[in-house]
Design an enzyme around this catalytic site. Structure first.
Site, PDB file in Angstrom:
ATOM      1  CG  ASP A 206      -1.393  -0.966   1.630  1.00 51.34           C
ATOM      2  OD1 ASP A 206      -1.383  -1.934   1.139  1.00 51.34           O
ATOM      3  OD2 ASP A 206      -2.138  -1.187   2.553  1.00 51.34           O
TER       4      ASP A 206
ATOM      5  CD  GLU B 148      -6.909  -5.256   4.134  1.00 53.23           C
ATOM      6  OE1 GLU B 148      -6.453  -5.799   4.754  1.00 53.23           O
ATOM      7  OE2 GLU B 148      -6.842  -5.102   2.751  1.00 53.23           O
TER       8      GLU B 148
HETATM    9  C1  FRU Z   1      -3.740  -3.620   2.752  1.00 54.25           C
HETATM   10  C2  FRU Z   1      -3.387  -3.992   4.130  1.00 54.25           C
HETATM   11  C3  FRU Z   1      -3.568  -3.123   5.119  1.00 54.25           C
HETATM   12  C4  FRU Z   1      -2.433  -3.283   6.253  1.00 54.25           C
HETATM   13  C5  FRU Z   1      -1.298  -3.431   5.154  1.00 54.25           C
HETATM   14  C6  FRU Z   1      -0.154  -4.314   5.827  1.00 54.25           C
HETATM   15  O1  FRU Z   1      -3.183  -3.907   1.740  1.00 54.25           O
HETATM   16  O2  FRU Z   1      -3.785  -5.296   4.547  1.00 54.25           O
HETATM   17  O3  FRU Z   1      -4.828  -3.252   5.890  1.00 54.25           O
HETATM   18  O4  FRU Z   1      -2.116  -2.085   6.932  1.00 54.25           O
HETATM   19  O5  FRU Z   1      -1.935  -4.146   3.932  1.00 54.25           O
HETATM   20  O6  FRU Z   1       0.726  -4.553   5.051  1.00 54.25           O
END
Ligand code: FRU
Length: 507
Positions: free
Chosen positions: A47, A229
């Site tokens: 992300d 998320e």
């Molecule tokens: C989304 C996610 C978020 C988390 C991160 C962990 O892709 O699962 O919810 O904070 O990636 O790397």
């Protein structure tokens, strides 16, 4: 022993290497390496995080595991740019610590020093992120994700974690993460939009350190095929009226499988989000745009950037030294179509800085197949195709190579859908569901269309109907796609077409 003249040769070579870094930069030559999309110099990325603008620079932080090419203990990688296109890689900004890994989150410029973390008249940049405690998770606890902050007094170069972390404690919800914080001028408070399992929870704070729960949204709204998320909440103006857009990423449960980002449009009074439309809507119908959120501290403009991959196969894509890239940054706007409101995205105009040669064509009829390969000769799988047509008919844009591999994108009138078909796009076997065709129902109802397609070695971003229908997809041909054609059995009339070469950003 080396002879003196070989020393001299080494010295000359080293000087040349330093001056023309690109000449010996091995990253540029890696198979499938994006040339103008942001990707990490090496290892794993997911992300985008903490995207914020300050003093002429855009900051992009990102989920990063610097030890491996698969997901691992999360850090925040960092890069800066004057235009969101040309990036300079920076040292890692945040490292895991005794409270856990550094999961996704946001960054704000606390210009009035509400946090009190500024010093000597210098306002801080504040990063708000999730501390994910792997030990707590292993031990079967529910409260292993908590929200913390870090601050920087030197424009993001160095960061200190706040001594009172975590600032928002988990009440016992296993998925409690990805804080997106923004200043709400109406209630004069910071608002945190947090993903809390199957819903969004809003919190408010006067100082980024003490948080009060305001409300929840979404337990019975939108898509619920997976966990929620990486949310974002921001206003956009439509016909002079302020509306609030709530982005919510979901994994799995996307419209074409795997992860994707849905959105809601509604009202937000500083406490509660009330949706105006209940139908589930998607930011992007392609499979490779996830966890995208918007930049903060840039005024009225809303610029979105997502992770150009999908949890379904992100860890197994056939790249060697690094994994994944970001989408191009995109300007978001609201558009009304037949009394329904939709979110549209378009590549940011800053892209102009890397656009070079253009081949323009006018008033064409694509009867069966129009070969455009000579128009992209020397473009090296890095180009933008744009066209406008008064009548939308069946068409396919075919990117191919001399191995018979192809990526096909287009529109099918009968089903009224845009599509991307990667079934013959090269390496597809690393994941069962990768080599398939994906579709997106057309939103606009008018006869004509305009289309922008941006290709960068291993990705295609399709913006149709002024960005009302977007599809982002990655692919991995065994040889670069150096051929391009358009097919239309129905006979597609094209008013204007342009093919523009896009320069690489690696130095
Ligand atoms: C989304 C996610 C978020 C988390 C991160 C962990 O892709 O699962 O919810 O904070 O990636 O790397």
């Amino acid at each position: 022993m080396r002879k003196p003249h070989s020393y001299l040769l080494c010295l000359i070579l080293a000087t040349v290497c330093c001056k023309t870094k690109s000449f010996f930069n091995p990253v540029i030559k890696e198979e499938h390496r994006p040339q103008f999309h942001f990707s990490p110099p090496a290892k794993w990325m997911n992300d985008p995080n903490g995207m914020v603008y300050l003093n002429g620079k855009y900051h992009l932080f990102y989920q990063h595991y610097p030890e491996g090419t698969k997901w691992g203990p999360m850090h925040w990688g960092h890069a800066v740019s004057k235009d969101m296109i040309n990036w300079e890689h920076q040292p890692i900004a945040l490292y895991p610590d005794s409270l856990g890994y550094i999961f996704s989150g946001s960054a704000v410029y606390d210009k009035d020093n509400t946090s009190g973390l500024g010093q000597g008249g210098k306002a801080p940049l504040i990063a708000i992120f999730t501390h994910h405690d792997p030990k707590g998770e292993k031990a079967g606890r529910k409260d292993f994700q908590n929200q913390s902050i870090a601050f920087s007094l030197d424009e993001g170069k160095t960061w200190k974690k706040y001594a009172g972390n975590p600032v928002l404690k988990n009440p016992g919800i296993t998925d409690f993460r990805d804080p997106k914080v923004s200043w709400n001028g109406d209630v004069r408070k910071w608002i945190m939009t947090l993903a809390t399992k199957d819903r969004i929870t809003f919190f408010s704070s006067p100082n980024l350190k003490e948080w009060t729960k305001e409300s929840e949204f979404g337990q019975n709204e939108g898509a619920h095929g997976g966990v929620w998320e990486c949310p974002d909440l921001f206003p956009l103006i439509l016909n002079g009226k302020k509306m609030w857009v709530l982005l919510v990423s979901i994994n799995p449960g996307g419209p074409n499988k795997g992860s994707a980002t849905q959105y809601f449009i509604g009202d937000f009074d500083g406490k509660t989000f009330k949706p105006l439309i209940t139908e589930t809507k998607w930011v992007d119908w392609g499979t490779d745009n996830y966890a995208g959120v918007t930049y903060s501290n840039i005024g009225e403009r809303r610029i979105f950037q997502g992770w150009m991959s999908n949890w379904q196969y992100a860890e197994s894509v056939p790249t060697v030294s690094w994994r994944s890239a970001m989408t191009l940054p995109r300007d978001l706007s609201l558009k009304e179509v037949n009394s329904s409101i939709h979110l549209a995205s378009q590549p940011v105009p800053e892209l102009k800085s890397i656009l070079t040669e253009v081949n323009s064509l006018k008033d064409l009829t694509v009867s069966s197949s129009l070969d455009l390969s000579d128009k992209i000769k020397g473009y090296g799988s890095q180009y933008m195709l744009k066209f406008e047509s008064d009548q939308l008919k069946d068409f396919s844009i075919v990117l191919s190579n001399d191995l018979g591999e192809e990526l096909v994108l287009g529109y099918e009138k009968q089903s009224n859908q845009y599509f991307v078909d990667r079934s013959k796009s090269g390496k597809v076997d690393f994941e069962k569901g990768f080599g398939v065709k994906h579709s997106a129902p057309r939103i606009l109802k008018t006869a004509g269309t305009d289309l922008t397609l941006i290709v960068d070695v291993a990705s295609a971003e399709l913006f149709a109907d002024s960005g009302l229908n977007v599809m982002t997809e990655i692919f991995f041909p065994n040889k670069p796609f150096n051929r391009l054609s358009i097919r239309s059995t129905e006979g597609l009339q094209v008013k204007n077409m342009s093919l523009t070469r896009i320069k690489g950003i690696w130095k």
